[in-house]
Design a protein around this motif. Structure first.
Motif, short mmCIF file in Angstrom:
data_model
loop_
_atom_site.label_atom_id
_atom_site.label_comp_id
_atom_site.label_asym_id
_atom_site.label_seq_id
_atom_site.Cartn_x
_atom_site.Cartn_y
_atom_site.Cartn_z
N ALA A 274 2.25 2.61 6.65
CA ALA A 274 1.62 2.17 5.40
C ALA A 274 2.01 0.73 5.07
O ALA A 274 1.15 -0.08 4.68
N VAL A 275 3.28 0.39 5.24
CA VAL A 275 3.75 -0.96 4.93
C VAL A 275 3.11 -1.97 5.87
O VAL A 275 2.65 -3.05 5.45
N ASN A 276 3.07 -1.65 7.14
CA ASN A 276 2.47 -2.57 8.12
C ASN A 276 0.99 -2.77 7.87
O ASN A 276 0.45 -3.87 8.04
N ALA A 277 0.31 -1.70 7.47
CA ALA A 277 -1.12 -1.82 7.18
C ALA A 277 -1.35 -2.71 5.97
O ALA A 277 -2.28 -3.53 5.96
N GLY B 199 1.09 -6.31 9.32
CA GLY B 199 2.11 -6.34 10.37
C GLY B 199 3.20 -7.36 10.16
O GLY B 199 4.00 -7.61 11.06
N ARG B 200 3.27 -7.95 8.98
CA ARG B 200 4.28 -9.00 8.73
C ARG B 200 5.63 -8.43 8.28
O ARG B 200 6.61 -9.18 8.14
N ALA B 201 5.71 -7.14 8.02
CA ALA B 201 6.93 -6.56 7.47
C ALA B 201 8.00 -6.41 8.54
O ALA B 201 7.73 -6.00 9.67
N GLN B 202 9.23 -6.76 8.17
CA GLN B 202 10.38 -6.59 9.05
C GLN B 202 11.19 -5.40 8.55
O GLN B 202 11.60 -5.37 7.38
N VAL C 12 0.33 -9.41 -5.84
CA VAL C 12 -0.80 -8.62 -5.34
C VAL C 12 -0.39 -7.80 -4.13
O VAL C 12 -0.71 -6.61 -4.00
N LEU C 13 0.32 -8.45 -3.20
CA LEU C 13 0.77 -7.75 -2.00
C LEU C 13 1.72 -6.60 -2.36
O LEU C 13 1.62 -5.50 -1.80
N ALA C 14 2.64 -6.86 -3.29
CA ALA C 14 3.60 -5.84 -3.69
C ALA C 14 2.90 -4.61 -4.26
O ALA C 14 3.25 -3.46 -3.94
N GLU C 15 1.91 -4.82 -5.10
CA GLU C 15 1.18 -3.68 -5.69
C GLU C 15 0.41 -2.91 -4.62
O GLU C 15 0.32 -1.68 -4.67
N GLU C 16 -0.14 -3.62 -3.64
CA GLU C 16 -0.85 -2.96 -2.56
C GLU C 16 0.09 -2.11 -1.71
O GLU C 16 -0.24 -0.98 -1.33
N VAL C 17 1.28 -2.64 -1.42
CA VAL C 17 2.27 -1.88 -0.64
C VAL C 17 2.66 -0.61 -1.39
O VAL C 17 2.69 0.49 -0.82
N ARG C 18 2.96 -0.74 -2.68
CA ARG C 18 3.34 0.43 -3.48
C ARG C 18 2.22 1.47 -3.49
O ARG C 18 2.47 2.68 -3.34
N ALA C 19 0.99 1.03 -3.67
CA ALA C 19 -0.14 1.96 -3.74
C ALA C 19 -0.31 2.72 -2.43
O ALA C 19 -0.57 3.93 -2.41
N ARG C 20 -0.18 2.03 -1.30
CA ARG C 20 -0.34 2.69 0.00
C ARG C 20 0.77 3.72 0.24
O ARG C 20 0.51 4.81 0.77
N ILE C 21 2.00 3.37 -0.14
CA ILE C 21 3.10 4.31 0.06
C ILE C 21 2.88 5.58 -0.76
O ILE C 21 3.10 6.70 -0.28
N VAL C 22 2.41 5.41 -1.99
CA VAL C 22 2.14 6.58 -2.83
C VAL C 22 1.03 7.43 -2.23
O VAL C 22 1.10 8.67 -2.22
#
Length: 352
Positions: free
Chosen positions: A36-39, A43-46, A71-81
């Motif tokens: 989810a984070v990579n999507a 793919g920039r997440a380490q 914006v990126l942070a909110e998208e990451v949180r939403a995908r994880i949920v």
């Protein structure tokens, strides 16, 4: 000039959920989270094992960079949920001139999760309204009772609830909260310590051997309140020795000696005060004292009533009230059964 912003993705309650659901379940969730984070980040997440990911954004305009990061942070949180059983907190650093500095700032800001809670984006400017210098509530009296009763789970639960209450106080930062907590832990160390110096003060050299410096240092690395609760249970388990049956009975007897004058005193009241079951307290009185809870309580009350009748001129109804009986009639009934005469006759006999 190029600026950098770090976004630190931190899974909420990872250790607590792993303990509750098991390691295999947690590993499966970590794999789903990584996808989810990579999507969300292209793919920039380490990965920062076991439950963190770092994303570094760069650009020449710091304001635009921060907007992109939010914006990126909110998208990451939403995908994880959506794609896992977890929630996550994403902490953003302010724009800086290097990736290393940005990551350090993101971790510093992530520390605010201890007081703000999880499932959010934490920006570089949390809304604090001043600093609180004293805890909103003091729990030392109740904490002492639970420590003296050997109730490790009860003491840990009390401290965990107190931490949650303090964390919600306006203006409290993580370091203040940790300082208050360490103070409470030192209070527990003092309460369980039986060694005193010649002047009666606490022998802190021996007392602090119960709370190693390593344990205190660990508190500084905890930014998850659910993990702090786990740590409290483990730490109090080491600080407080398991009570023996003799210790529990001694505390119960001390409680009775202090509260026997309360007409509403019951076995359940005493059992709750010493964190044991009523059945166990009854068993201890039978096994260790060869009597019952009620006989012991009646003995305390009658002994006090006899003393008042023999040494004072107080009316019988007042003697009854001071001895734990609701009325003079109740006291007369107990006297007739156990002493063989009425309170008035007992007083007259003692006056001869």
């Amino acid at each position: 000039m190029t600026y950098a912003v770090a976004a630190l993705v931190d899974i909420d309650d990872y250790i607590a959920s792993e303990q509750a659901q098991g390691l295999v379940w947690a590993r499966g969730q970590l794999e789903r989270t990584a996808r989810a984070v990579n999507a969300a980040t292209g793919g920039r997440a380490q990965a920062r094992p076991p439950e963190e990911w770092l994303v570094l954004l760069s650009g020449p305009d710091p304001d635009a960079l921060m907007s992109e990061a939010v914006v990126l942070a909110e998208e990451v949180r939403a995908r994880i949920v959506r794609e896992t059983a977890w929630t996550a907190t994403v902490s953003l650093s302010p724009p800086s001139l290097g990736g290393g500095a940005a990551e350090r700032e993101a971790r510093r800001i992530n520390d605010l999760k201890l007081v703000l809670g999880g499932d959010r984006v934490i920006t570089p400017a949390p809304p604090y309204r001043g600093q609180s210098l004293t805890p909103p509530v003091r729990i030392e009296q109740e904490l002492t009772r639970r420590v003296q009763a050997g109730d490790r789970n009860g003491a840990a639960g009390l401290l965990a609830s107190w931490v949650d209450r303090c964390a919600g106080e306006p203006g409290v930062d993580p370091q203040t909260l940790r300082s208050w907590l360490i103070g409470q832990l030192l209070f527990v160390v003092d309460a369980v310590n039986t060694t005193r110096l010649a002047d009666g003060s606490t022998d802190w050299v021996r007392a602090c051997a119960r709370l190693p410096v390593e344990d205190i240092i660990v508190v500084g690395d905890i930014h998850e309140r659910s993990y702090l609760h786990i740590w409290l249970r483990e730490t109090l388990g080491r600080l407080m020795p398991a009570p023996s049956r003799h210790d529990i009975l001694a505390v119960a007897e001390a409680y009775l000696a202090q509260h026997f004058a309360d007409p509403g005193l019951r076995l359940a009241t005493v059992a709750a005060a010493v964190s044991a079951s009523p059945f166990y307290i009854s068993h201890l009185f039978a096994e260790e004292r060869g009597t019952t809870f009620l006989r012991h309580l009646t003995g305390l009350r009658l002994r006090h009533a006899r003393k008042l009748l023999a040494t004072t001129d107080r009316p019988v109804d007042e003697v009854a009230a001071r001895s734990g009986y609701s009325s003079a009639k109740a006291l007369r009934g107990v006297f007739q059964r156990h002493v063989g005469c009425s309170p008035t006759e007992y007083r007259r006999q003692r006056a001869r």
